[in-house]
Structure formats: C-alpha cells, structure tokens
Scaffold this motif. Structure first.
Motif, short mmCIF file in Angstrom:
data_model
loop_
_atom_site.label_atom_id
_atom_site.label_comp_id
_atom_site.label_asym_id
_atom_site.label_seq_id
_atom_site.Cartn_x
_atom_site.Cartn_y
_atom_site.Cartn_z
N GLY A 4 0.69 -1.23 -0.11
CA GLY A 4 -0.04 0.23 -0.03
C GLY A 4 0.84 1.38 0.00
O GLY A 4 0.47 2.19 -0.84
N HIS A 5 2.02 1.25 0.67
CA HIS A 5 2.85 2.17 0.70
C HIS A 5 3.58 2.56 -0.51
O HIS A 5 3.60 3.79 -0.97
CB HIS A 5 3.87 2.08 1.78
CG HIS A 5 5.07 3.05 1.80
ND1 HIS A 5 4.89 4.41 2.02
CD2 HIS A 5 6.63 2.80 1.50
CE1 HIS A 5 6.22 5.14 2.33
NE2 HIS A 5 7.05 4.11 1.65
N LEU A 6 4.01 1.56 -1.49
CA LEU A 6 4.56 1.85 -2.67
C LEU A 6 3.34 2.15 -3.71
O LEU A 6 3.58 2.79 -4.77
CB LEU A 6 5.11 0.67 -3.12
CG LEU A 6 6.72 0.70 -2.45
CD1 LEU A 6 7.34 -0.53 -3.16
CD2 LEU A 6 7.51 1.85 -2.79
N GLY A 7 2.07 1.74 -3.52
CA GLY A 7 0.96 1.99 -4.50
C GLY A 7 1.32 0.94 -5.60
O GLY A 7 0.85 1.44 -6.79
N GLU A 8 1.91 -0.03 -5.57
CA GLU A 8 2.16 -0.89 -6.68
C GLU A 8 1.58 -2.10 -6.85
O GLU A 8 1.73 -3.14 -5.77
CB GLU A 8 3.85 -1.43 -6.75
CG GLU A 8 4.89 -0.13 -7.17
CD GLU A 8 4.52 0.35 -8.62
OE1 GLU A 8 4.08 -0.60 -9.24
OE2 GLU A 8 5.30 1.42 -8.84
N PRO A 9 0.46 -2.37 -7.69
CA PRO A 9 -0.27 -3.47 -7.73
C PRO A 9 0.42 -4.87 -7.80
O PRO A 9 1.52 -4.88 -8.46
CB PRO A 9 -1.19 -3.69 -8.86
CG PRO A 9 -1.25 -1.88 -9.22
CD PRO A 9 0.03 -1.62 -8.69
N GLY A 10 0.26 -5.84 -7.01
CA GLY A 10 0.96 -7.04 -7.01
C GLY A 10 2.33 -7.02 -6.45
O GLY A 10 3.09 -7.88 -6.71
N TRP A 11 2.53 -5.93 -5.65
CA TRP A 11 4.15 -5.75 -5.20
C TRP A 11 4.44 -6.84 -4.50
O TRP A 11 5.49 -7.25 -4.26
CB TRP A 11 4.03 -4.55 -4.40
CG TRP A 11 5.22 -4.18 -3.84
CD1 TRP A 11 5.96 -4.14 -2.46
CD2 TRP A 11 6.60 -3.90 -4.73
NE1 TRP A 11 6.88 -3.94 -2.29
CE2 TRP A 11 7.62 -3.73 -3.54
CE3 TRP A 11 6.81 -3.66 -5.92
CZ2 TRP A 11 8.96 -3.48 -4.05
CZ3 TRP A 11 8.11 -3.53 -6.43
CH2 TRP A 11 9.22 -3.22 -5.25
N VAL A 12 3.65 -7.51 -3.24
CA VAL A 12 4.18 -8.46 -2.43
C VAL A 12 4.67 -9.64 -3.33
O VAL A 12 5.87 -10.28 -3.05
CB VAL A 12 2.98 -8.85 -1.54
CG1 VAL A 12 3.49 -10.08 -0.79
CG2 VAL A 12 2.91 -7.84 -0.41
N LYS A 13 4.08 -10.12 -4.22
CA LYS A 13 4.51 -11.17 -5.15
C LYS A 13 5.76 -10.58 -6.01
O LYS A 13 6.47 -11.69 -6.03
CB LYS A 13 3.36 -11.67 -5.96
CG LYS A 13 2.23 -12.48 -5.34
CD LYS A 13 1.41 -13.03 -6.38
CE LYS A 13 0.14 -13.84 -5.59
NZ LYS A 13 -0.69 -14.24 -6.58
N ARG A 14 5.62 -9.52 -6.59
CA ARG A 14 6.89 -9.02 -7.33
C ARG A 14 8.12 -8.95 -6.65
O ARG A 14 9.04 -9.38 -6.91
CB ARG A 14 6.43 -7.66 -7.76
CG ARG A 14 7.19 -7.24 -8.83
CD ARG A 14 6.64 -6.17 -9.86
NE ARG A 14 7.43 -5.67 -10.69
CZ ARG A 14 7.04 -4.66 -11.52
NH1 ARG A 14 6.17 -3.86 -11.32
NH2 ARG A 14 7.94 -4.51 -12.62
N PHE A 15 8.03 -8.43 -5.31
CA PHE A 15 9.32 -8.52 -4.49
C PHE A 15 9.69 -9.65 -3.79
O PHE A 15 10.96 -9.94 -4.01
CB PHE A 15 8.73 -7.46 -2.98
CG PHE A 15 9.98 -6.88 -2.09
CD1 PHE A 15 10.70 -6.33 -2.53
CD2 PHE A 15 10.28 -8.14 -1.11
CE1 PHE A 15 11.88 -5.80 -1.36
CE2 PHE A 15 11.12 -7.58 -0.08
CZ PHE A 15 12.06 -6.72 -0.36
N THR A 16 8.82 -10.66 -3.58
CA THR A 16 9.30 -11.87 -3.21
C THR A 16 9.65 -12.64 -4.53
O THR A 16 10.87 -13.25 -4.21
CB THR A 16 7.77 -12.74 -2.83
OG1 THR A 16 7.35 -12.27 -1.81
CG2 THR A 16 8.24 -14.01 -2.35
N ARG A 17 9.38 -12.57 -5.38
CA ARG A 17 9.77 -13.17 -6.82
C ARG A 17 11.32 -12.63 -6.88
O ARG A 17 12.21 -13.74 -7.40
CB ARG A 17 9.15 -12.90 -8.01
CG ARG A 17 9.49 -13.63 -9.46
CD ARG A 17 8.24 -13.59 -10.30
NE ARG A 17 7.80 -12.20 -10.66
CZ ARG A 17 6.85 -11.64 -10.27
NH1 ARG A 17 5.73 -12.62 -9.67
NH2 ARG A 17 6.26 -10.49 -10.79
N LYS A 18 11.74 -11.58 -6.99
CA LYS A 18 13.11 -11.04 -6.88
C LYS A 18 13.99 -11.50 -6.02
O LYS A 18 15.11 -11.63 -6.20
CB LYS A 18 13.06 -9.38 -7.09
CG LYS A 18 14.36 -8.69 -7.35
CD LYS A 18 14.23 -7.23 -7.49
CE LYS A 18 13.73 -6.98 -8.70
NZ LYS A 18 14.75 -6.94 -10.05
#
Length: 226
Positions: free
Chosen positions: A134-148
């Motif tokens: 929510g802070h970053l405002g990037e949809p799907g961020w949790v999965k994206r950060f996890t994947r990297k």
C-alpha cells in the motif's frame, strides 16, 4: 562501503494497514543525525532500534531481532529502472540506505561496524506485507518483491551508539556457513525445503526462522546431504 542515509518514520494513519489503530511508520525519511541506535527490547514490547523512529505494529515488526532494517541503494536503483519511477532513500521503509554493500547477500550472523562505534548483526531477510504494498502503491507488489528476492536485511544491535549519513560500514565478522539473508527469505517463504540449511546459522538466525527450521526437520527429517 558507507551509510548513505539514516531514515526514520513518524506514525501516520493510512487505509492500507491491518494494524488495529490503522497506523504505520513505514514512510521513512532521511534525517541529519546523529541518531541513537540501541536494542529496543523483545518483539511485541520493543519497537525500532533507532531513536525517533515509529514502529506501530509490534506484532510483526520491531523488537531486538528486527531492530534495524537495511537496504542497498543499488537495489533501489534497480527497482527504479524496473518500475520507471524515482525511489528516494527510505522508500522501502529501510532505516539504513547503504552504498557498496550487497545487503541481501549478507550472511546471517555477519557483523557490521558503522561509524567505528555501532555494531549490528544480520538476522534475516524482510518479508513483504500489505502495508509495504500500500505504501508503494504498486499492484501485486508482495508477489513481485518476493519473486526478485532482494530482501535487504534485518539486524540486531550488539553495541549501541550514534550513527549518521556518511558513516563508514566495515564488515568485522563474516561466518563461514553460507546462509545469506536472501536464502533465509526463500527458505521461510517460497522454498521451504531449504529450511534445514538454516540450522547452520545457529542462534544468530532470527528466532522465528530458527523455530521454523527446527519444526521442519522434526516433521520431515533432514534431507540427505544437508
């Protein structure tokens, strides 16, 4: 290797956290310093290891084993290119923005001497949460950060003191077990078969990750060759 900025956050009411009071301190901003760093106390009681830094949800954040969060400027730069937006120091809620240090590949139990006075010890990687997204405002961020998997690192305070932007960072102890913050993150999230490997890091490991590794071995046994 140096400290580019020291970042602290104030409690703010936001719509994207499940913290009971709806508050978060994730919006960290660079400060001039010096900033006092000390062990804050056990999880659930202690908050941030940095004076003036708010940790609002002590169920999941803060405490002695997550007293300080560090993230590399190089990884922020990489995300800037990928997301096509500017990310200032502190954007990921990190207390320390570093330069010249591969934070995610820091070993569990590795010790950093900052400014010749403050001694910190790496305990784990950072698991992303709804508040981060929510802070970053990037949809799907949790999965994206996890994947990297470039997680940055949580640290405990071994020797307290004051730090400020520009301080040197010296690695004064590096264990030989090969268990990095990034590997710990993968083991506790997407690749749980790696959990037995974490036991090599011993009690330097975040207690929750250590308990998860022990529970896995008790249930499934230790794979051959681990």
């Amino acid at each position: 290797m140096k400290l580019l900025s020291v970042n602290v956050g104030q409690a703010q009411a936001v719509p994207y956290t499940d913290q009971p009071q709806g508050l978060t301190g994730i919006d960290k901003r660079p400060v001039e310093g010096p900033v006092r760093v000390a062990a804050p106390g056990p999880k659930g009681v202690g908050a941030s290891g940095l004076a003036g830094d708010a940790v609002c949800d002590t169920r999941h954040h803060g405490g002695d084993d997550q007293a300080v969060y560090a993230f590399a400027r190089e990884d922020l730069d990489d995300w800037e290119r990928e997301l096509g937006r500017t990310l200032r120091n502190g954007s990921f809620g990190e207390n320390l923005t570093t330069e010249g240090l591969d934070v995610s590949d820091a070993l569990i139990g590795e010790r950093w001497l900052i400014g010749g006075a403050v001694l910190l010890e790496v305990t784990s990687g950072r698991i992303p949460c709804r508040t981060f997204q929510g802070h970053l405002g990037e949809p799907g961020w949790v999965k994206r950060f996890t994947r990297k998997g470039a997680t940055g690192a949580y640290l405990r305070v071994i020797e307290p003191g004051e730090i400020r932007a520009g301080d040197s960072i010296e690695i004064v102890h590096r264990p030989d077990h090969g268990i990095t913050a990034a590997l710990e993150f993968r083991a506790t999230t997407t690749e749980r078969t790696l959990l037995p490997r974490l036991l090599a890091a011993g009690t330097a490991l975040h207690p929750e990750a250590l308990a998860a590794a022990r529970a896995y071995v008790e249930k499934y046994g230790e794979p051959q060759g681990v």
